[in-house]
Design a protein around this motif. Structure first.
Motif, PDB file in Angstrom:
ATOM      1  N   THR A   2      10.233  52.255  -0.404  1.00 57.18           N
ATOM      2  CA  THR A   2       9.882  51.838  -1.465  1.00 57.18           C
ATOM      3  C   THR A   2      10.520  52.821  -2.877  1.00 57.18           C
ATOM      4  OG1 THR A   2       7.867  51.244  -0.828  1.00 57.18           O
ATOM      5  CG2 THR A   2       8.044  51.353  -3.268  1.00 57.18           C
ATOM      6  N   TRP A   3      11.036  52.355  -3.838  1.00 54.38           N
ATOM      7  CA  TRP A   3      11.456  53.103  -4.864  1.00 54.38           C
ATOM      8  C   TRP A   3      10.304  53.743  -5.722  1.00 54.38           C
ATOM      9  CZ3 TRP A   3      16.451  54.010  -5.424  1.00 54.38           C
ATOM     10  CH2 TRP A   3      17.410  53.160  -4.657  1.00 54.38           C
ATOM     11  N   TYR A   4      10.445  55.016  -6.124  1.00 56.26           N
ATOM     12  CA  TYR A   4       9.520  55.709  -6.975  1.00 56.26           C
ATOM     13  C   TYR A   4      10.506  56.807  -8.255  1.00 56.26           C
ATOM     14  CZ  TYR A   4       6.487  55.320  -2.936  1.00 56.26           C
ATOM     15  OH  TYR A   4       5.921  54.847  -2.005  1.00 56.26           O
ATOM     16  N   ILE A  87       7.689  51.401  -7.250  1.00 58.41           N
ATOM     17  CA  ILE A  87       8.402  50.370  -8.051  1.00 58.41           C
ATOM     18  C   ILE A  87       9.143  49.364  -7.275  1.00 58.41           C
ATOM     19  CG2 ILE A  87      10.447  50.260  -9.779  1.00 58.41           C
ATOM     20  CD1 ILE A  87      10.152  53.078 -10.379  1.00 58.41           C
ATOM     21  N   GLY A  88       8.837  47.978  -7.398  1.00 56.23           N
ATOM     22  CA  GLY A  88       9.260  47.057  -6.588  1.00 56.23           C
ATOM     23  C   GLY A  88      10.995  47.261  -6.521  1.00 56.23           C
ATOM     24  N   ASP A  89      11.251  46.645  -5.190  1.00 58.71           N
ATOM     25  CA  ASP A  89      12.638  46.378  -5.135  1.00 58.71           C
ATOM     26  C   ASP A  89      13.381  45.378  -5.988  1.00 58.71           C
ATOM     27  OD1 ASP A  89      12.829  48.283  -2.954  1.00 58.71           O
ATOM     28  OD2 ASP A  89      12.565  46.707  -1.425  1.00 58.71           O
ATOM     29  N   GLU A  90      12.897  44.551  -6.389  1.00 63.34           N
ATOM     30  CA  GLU A  90      13.110  43.493  -7.193  1.00 63.34           C
ATOM     31  C   GLU A  90      13.651  44.107  -8.621  1.00 63.34           C
ATOM     32  OE1 GLU A  90       8.731  43.551  -7.427  1.00 63.34           O
ATOM     33  OE2 GLU A  90      10.257  43.308  -5.647  1.00 63.34           O
ATOM     34  N   VAL A  91      12.656  45.160  -9.117  1.00 66.35           N
ATOM     35  CA  VAL A  91      12.802  45.617 -10.478  1.00 66.35           C
ATOM     36  C   VAL A  91      14.155  46.410 -10.523  1.00 66.35           C
ATOM     37  CG1 VAL A  91      11.859  47.353 -12.026  1.00 66.35           C
ATOM     38  CG2 VAL A  91      10.323  45.908 -11.101  1.00 66.35           C
TER      39      VAL A  91
END
Length: 160
Positions: A2-4, A87-91
């Motif tokens: 996941t992104w942070y 933070i979602g991958d799509e964002v």
């Protein structure tokens, strides 16, 4: 994974990015080219899209979490109630796609055909001539069988 988001120390975004990447962490530090006017001269500069922040791609169980706060240039992990905010991958993908779209467009060049998308001349085709300050542009339109130079808002012109 996941992104942070990480907050970096003032003016140390590139330093934090380099140090994180040296530790093998996947990072995303989006930058865009902006035009500035200083002392009457227009110049282009690469600036962070989100000043003060960069993104890292990690698993919740990754042992690198312990090293993040002590990495040079990093101030803190952005979180709520003591937990890092995911933070979602799509964002992130949307931000990357938008950056590529902006890079492909580039800037409007003198002599380039444009369309006026706002104001009293909306829908009229014009030719971009030059920038007139930070928020205005001079375009040439065909009016009464003559080419006329008019000043319009930069936001009102769209490249063709």
């Amino acid at each position: 994974m996941t992104w942070y988001a990480l907050q970096h120390k003032p003016a140390q975004g590139d330093r934090a990015l380099d140090n994180l990447q040296n530790q093998g962490i996947t990072c995303f530090y989006p930058k865009i080219t902006v035009e500035k006017i200083k002392a009457g001269k227009r110049s282009k500069k690469l600036e962070a899209l989100f000043p003060g922040y960069l993104f890292v791609h990690l698993e919740q169980t990754d042992p690198m979490w312990a090293k993040l706060r002590s990495t040079r240039g990093v101030l803190r992990v952005v979180g709520f109630a003591g937990k890092p905010a995911a933070i979602g991958d799509e964002v992130i993908q949307h931000i990357e796609d938008s950056l590529h779209a902006v890079a492909d467009v580039g800037g409007i060049k003198p002599g380039q055909p444009v369309e006026l998308s706002d104001g009293p001349f909306q829908g009229i085709d014009a030719i971009f001539k030059a920038y007139d300050g930070e928020e205005r542009a001079i375009v040439l339109i065909q009016f009464m069988q003559k080419q006329q130079a008019i000043s319009v808002s930069v936001g009102a012109i769209r490249g063709k």
